[in-house]
Motif scaffolding. Structure first.
Motif, PDB file in Angstrom:
ATOM      1  N   GLU A  38       0.862  -1.167   0.000  1.00  0.00           N
ATOM      2  CA  GLU A  38       0.000   0.000   0.000  1.00  0.00           C
ATOM      3  C   GLU A  38       0.906   1.227   0.000  1.00  0.00           C
ATOM      4  O   GLU A  38       1.797   1.348   0.847  1.00  0.00           O
ATOM      5  CB  GLU A  38      -0.892  -0.018   1.237  1.00  0.00           C
ATOM      6  CG  GLU A  38      -2.066   0.884   1.137  1.00  0.00           C
ATOM      7  CD  GLU A  38      -3.056   0.645   2.277  1.00  0.00           C
ATOM      8  OE1 GLU A  38      -4.128   1.250   2.218  1.00  0.00           O
ATOM      9  OE2 GLU A  38      -2.758  -0.127   3.201  1.00  0.00           O
ATOM     10  N   VAL A  39       0.713   2.113  -0.978  1.00  0.00           N
ATOM     11  CA  VAL A  39       1.567   3.280  -1.154  1.00  0.00           C
ATOM     12  C   VAL A  39       0.748   4.543  -0.911  1.00  0.00           C
ATOM     13  O   VAL A  39      -0.354   4.683  -1.457  1.00  0.00           O
ATOM     14  CB  VAL A  39       2.168   3.310  -2.579  1.00  0.00           C
ATOM     15  CG1 VAL A  39       3.042   4.533  -2.764  1.00  0.00           C
ATOM     16  CG2 VAL A  39       2.935   2.040  -2.875  1.00  0.00           C
ATOM     17  N   VAL A  58       5.319   3.509   2.222  1.00  0.00           N
ATOM     18  CA  VAL A  58       4.983   2.183   1.694  1.00  0.00           C
ATOM     19  C   VAL A  58       4.797   1.231   2.866  1.00  0.00           C
ATOM     20  O   VAL A  58       5.661   1.136   3.748  1.00  0.00           O
ATOM     21  CB  VAL A  58       6.085   1.652   0.748  1.00  0.00           C
ATOM     22  CG1 VAL A  58       5.755   0.242   0.272  1.00  0.00           C
ATOM     23  CG2 VAL A  58       6.274   2.575  -0.437  1.00  0.00           C
ATOM     24  N   ARG A  59       3.667   0.541   2.872  1.00  0.00           N
ATOM     25  CA  ARG A  59       3.386  -0.520   3.843  1.00  0.00           C
ATOM     26  C   ARG A  59       3.369  -1.828   3.058  1.00  0.00           C
ATOM     27  O   ARG A  59       2.505  -2.057   2.232  1.00  0.00           O
ATOM     28  CB  ARG A  59       2.050  -0.283   4.531  1.00  0.00           C
ATOM     29  CG  ARG A  59       1.699  -1.391   5.506  1.00  0.00           C
ATOM     30  CD  ARG A  59       0.455  -1.083   6.295  1.00  0.00           C
ATOM     31  NE  ARG A  59       0.763  -0.012   7.256  1.00  0.00           N
ATOM     32  CZ  ARG A  59       0.095   1.137   7.341  1.00  0.00           C
ATOM     33  NH1 ARG A  59      -0.908   1.373   6.546  1.00  0.00           N
ATOM     34  NH2 ARG A  59       0.431   2.035   8.243  1.00  0.00           N
ATOM     35  N   PHE A  68       7.063  -1.096   7.127  1.00  0.00           N
ATOM     36  CA  PHE A  68       6.634   0.263   6.817  1.00  0.00           C
ATOM     37  C   PHE A  68       7.857   1.145   6.649  1.00  0.00           C
ATOM     38  O   PHE A  68       8.757   1.132   7.483  1.00  0.00           O
ATOM     39  CB  PHE A  68       5.754   0.821   7.936  1.00  0.00           C
ATOM     40  CG  PHE A  68       5.254   2.207   7.654  1.00  0.00           C
ATOM     41  CD1 PHE A  68       4.187   2.408   6.814  1.00  0.00           C
ATOM     42  CD2 PHE A  68       5.873   3.309   8.230  1.00  0.00           C
ATOM     43  CE1 PHE A  68       3.727   3.689   6.541  1.00  0.00           C
ATOM     44  CE2 PHE A  68       5.413   4.585   7.971  1.00  0.00           C
ATOM     45  CZ  PHE A  68       4.344   4.781   7.125  1.00  0.00           C
ATOM     46  N   VAL A  69       7.879   1.905   5.547  1.00  0.00           N
ATOM     47  CA  VAL A  69       8.983   2.821   5.276  1.00  0.00           C
ATOM     48  C   VAL A  69       8.402   4.151   4.810  1.00  0.00           C
ATOM     49  O   VAL A  69       7.470   4.177   4.000  1.00  0.00           O
ATOM     50  CB  VAL A  69       9.941   2.255   4.198  1.00  0.00           C
ATOM     51  CG1 VAL A  69      11.054   3.236   3.903  1.00  0.00           C
ATOM     52  CG2 VAL A  69      10.508   0.927   4.629  1.00  0.00           C
ATOM     53  N   VAL A  86      15.635   0.940   1.273  1.00  0.00           N
ATOM     54  CA  VAL A  86      15.383   0.500   2.647  1.00  0.00           C
ATOM     55  C   VAL A  86      14.577  -0.805   2.653  1.00  0.00           C
ATOM     56  O   VAL A  86      14.874  -1.728   3.417  1.00  0.00           O
ATOM     57  CB  VAL A  86      14.649   1.607   3.438  1.00  0.00           C
ATOM     58  CG1 VAL A  86      14.251   1.118   4.812  1.00  0.00           C
ATOM     59  CG2 VAL A  86      15.513   2.849   3.546  1.00  0.00           C
ATOM     60  N   LEU A  87      13.559  -0.890   1.786  1.00  0.00           N
ATOM     61  CA  LEU A  87      12.737  -2.100   1.732  1.00  0.00           C
ATOM     62  C   LEU A  87      13.543  -3.313   1.287  1.00  0.00           C
ATOM     63  O   LEU A  87      13.335  -4.414   1.798  1.00  0.00           O
ATOM     64  CB  LEU A  87      11.547  -1.899   0.799  1.00  0.00           C
ATOM     65  CG  LEU A  87      10.361  -1.168   1.390  1.00  0.00           C
ATOM     66  CD1 LEU A  87       9.304  -0.918   0.328  1.00  0.00           C
ATOM     67  CD2 LEU A  87       9.763  -1.939   2.543  1.00  0.00           C
ATOM     68  N   LYS A  88      14.466  -3.134   0.347  1.00  0.00           N
ATOM     69  CA  LYS A  88      15.308  -4.251  -0.089  1.00  0.00           C
ATOM     70  C   LYS A  88      16.095  -4.807   1.089  1.00  0.00           C
ATOM     71  O   LYS A  88      16.153  -6.023   1.289  1.00  0.00           O
ATOM     72  CB  LYS A  88      16.273  -3.790  -1.184  1.00  0.00           C
ATOM     73  CG  LYS A  88      15.645  -3.588  -2.523  1.00  0.00           C
ATOM     74  CD  LYS A  88      16.663  -3.061  -3.505  1.00  0.00           C
ATOM     75  CE  LYS A  88      16.015  -2.610  -4.788  1.00  0.00           C
ATOM     76  NZ  LYS A  88      16.971  -2.003  -5.718  1.00  0.00           N
TER      77      LYS A  88
END
Length: 124
Positions: A38-39, A58-59, A68-69, A86-88
């Motif tokens: 979810e953006v 982004v969740r 969550f970032v 960060v998500l990677k």
């Protein structure tokens, strides 16, 4: 992956939405069990006439966790790139933790510990 995008208090351009979707689809290479994302796109300082920064949140949902970032930048594209970096890292760490439990070395170590804990009545 199920993807939902929300532009808060403004209308996002279709090219921006396509850019974000293409970037998020690449996350499947880092974790194979992503359920959805979810953006949220926000304009910081939109109350005044001048927009200061753009915010991308982004969740990301994976089994058993929700990541969550949130990042700020001058453009949505650069903020999206920072969010993806960060998500990677978070996805790789989550996948490593998950695979550690099934690695042969850990399974062998656990079995050795359990064997060592068995006491014979004569030893007590």
């Amino acid at each position: 992956m199920r993807l939902q995008m929300h532009a808060v208090k403004f209308t996002a351009d279709q090219s921006l939405l396509d850019f974000i979707q293409a970037k998020l689809n690449k996350l499947d290479t880092f974790h194979d069990r992503i359920i959805g994302a979810e953006v949220f796109l926000r304009l910081e300082g939109a109350d005044s006439n001048k927009v200061k920064e753009k915010v991308v949140e982004v969740r990301l949902t994976i089994p058993g966790k929700e990541l969550f970032v949130k990042e700020h930048d001058k453009s949505f594209e650069s903020a999206t790139d920072r969010v993806l970096d960060v998500l990677k890292d978070k996805l790789v760490r989550c996948k490593e933790k998950r695979s550690d439990f099934s690695s042969p070395a850990i399974t062998e170590a656990k079995s050795r510990v359990q064997e060592d804990e068995v006491f014979e009545p004569d030893e007590l």
